[in-house]
Design an enzyme around this catalytic site. Structure first.
Site, short mmCIF file in Angstrom:
data_model
loop_
_atom_site.label_atom_id
_atom_site.label_comp_id
_atom_site.label_asym_id
_atom_site.label_seq_id
_atom_site.Cartn_x
_atom_site.Cartn_y
_atom_site.Cartn_z
N CYS A 13 33.08 69.91 77.39
CA CYS A 13 32.20 70.80 78.15
C CYS A 13 30.79 70.25 78.02
O CYS A 13 30.32 70.05 76.89
CB CYS A 13 32.28 72.23 77.62
SG CYS A 13 31.22 73.38 78.53
N ARG A 39 39.66 69.06 75.92
CA ARG A 39 38.58 69.43 76.84
C ARG A 39 37.23 68.94 76.35
O ARG A 39 36.99 68.84 75.16
CB ARG A 39 38.55 70.95 76.98
CG ARG A 39 37.49 71.44 77.95
CD ARG A 39 37.49 72.93 78.04
NE ARG A 39 36.73 73.50 76.94
CZ ARG A 39 36.54 74.80 76.76
NH1 ARG A 39 37.09 75.67 77.59
NH2 ARG A 39 35.85 75.24 75.75
#
Length: 135
Positions: A108, A106
């Site tokens: 962000c 991931r």
């Protein structure tokens, strides 16, 4: 390799010239979801990042489901926030969906703005396997 658009009425219709997701060669590429209620077409949350994030995740799960996938098949996500101060709140809700087993890779990032004034947007890539058909 052929590609197939994935579309469901259980997630909001795109607000531009793109698909909710595209299935290609066993990979599912899900467009970013923002907190739109698919039944009403209205934004959810009135700026409450918890309500927004829940709706975003529900929308993303609906797209995955339409393609025959589930959150455990997601291998990569990108989370966009208009305020990194919301990170812990969003992260806790994200973990409820993607925290089991091997969590997706991931990124962000904080952005200056998101469509329709959303505070959060999430996209993802899922592996459906070599048996997934793209036609």
């Amino acid at each position: 390799m052929s590609a197939r658009a994935i579309t469901t009425s259980s997630a909001p219709a795109p607000v531009g010239p793109y698909n909710q997701a595209v299935l290609a060669g066993g990979w599912l590429y899900c467009s970013g979801q923002i907190p739109i209620d698919p039944a009403t077409g209205s934004m959810v949350g009135n700026g409450d990042v918890t309500a927004e994030t829940r709706q975003v995740l529900n929308n993303l799960i609906a797209v995955l489901k339409e393609a025959g996938a589930n959150p455990s098949q997601v291998v990569r996500c990108t989370v966009y926030l208009t305020d990194l101060g919301d990170f812990q709140t969003v992260n806790a809700l994200y973990a409820e969906v993607f925290g089991e087993g091997v969590s997706p890779a991931r990124a962000c990032v904080e952005v200056s703005a998101l469509p329709k004034g959303s505070r959060v947007e999430i996209d993802c890539i899922a592996w459906l396997g070599s048996d997934a058909t793209a036609a």
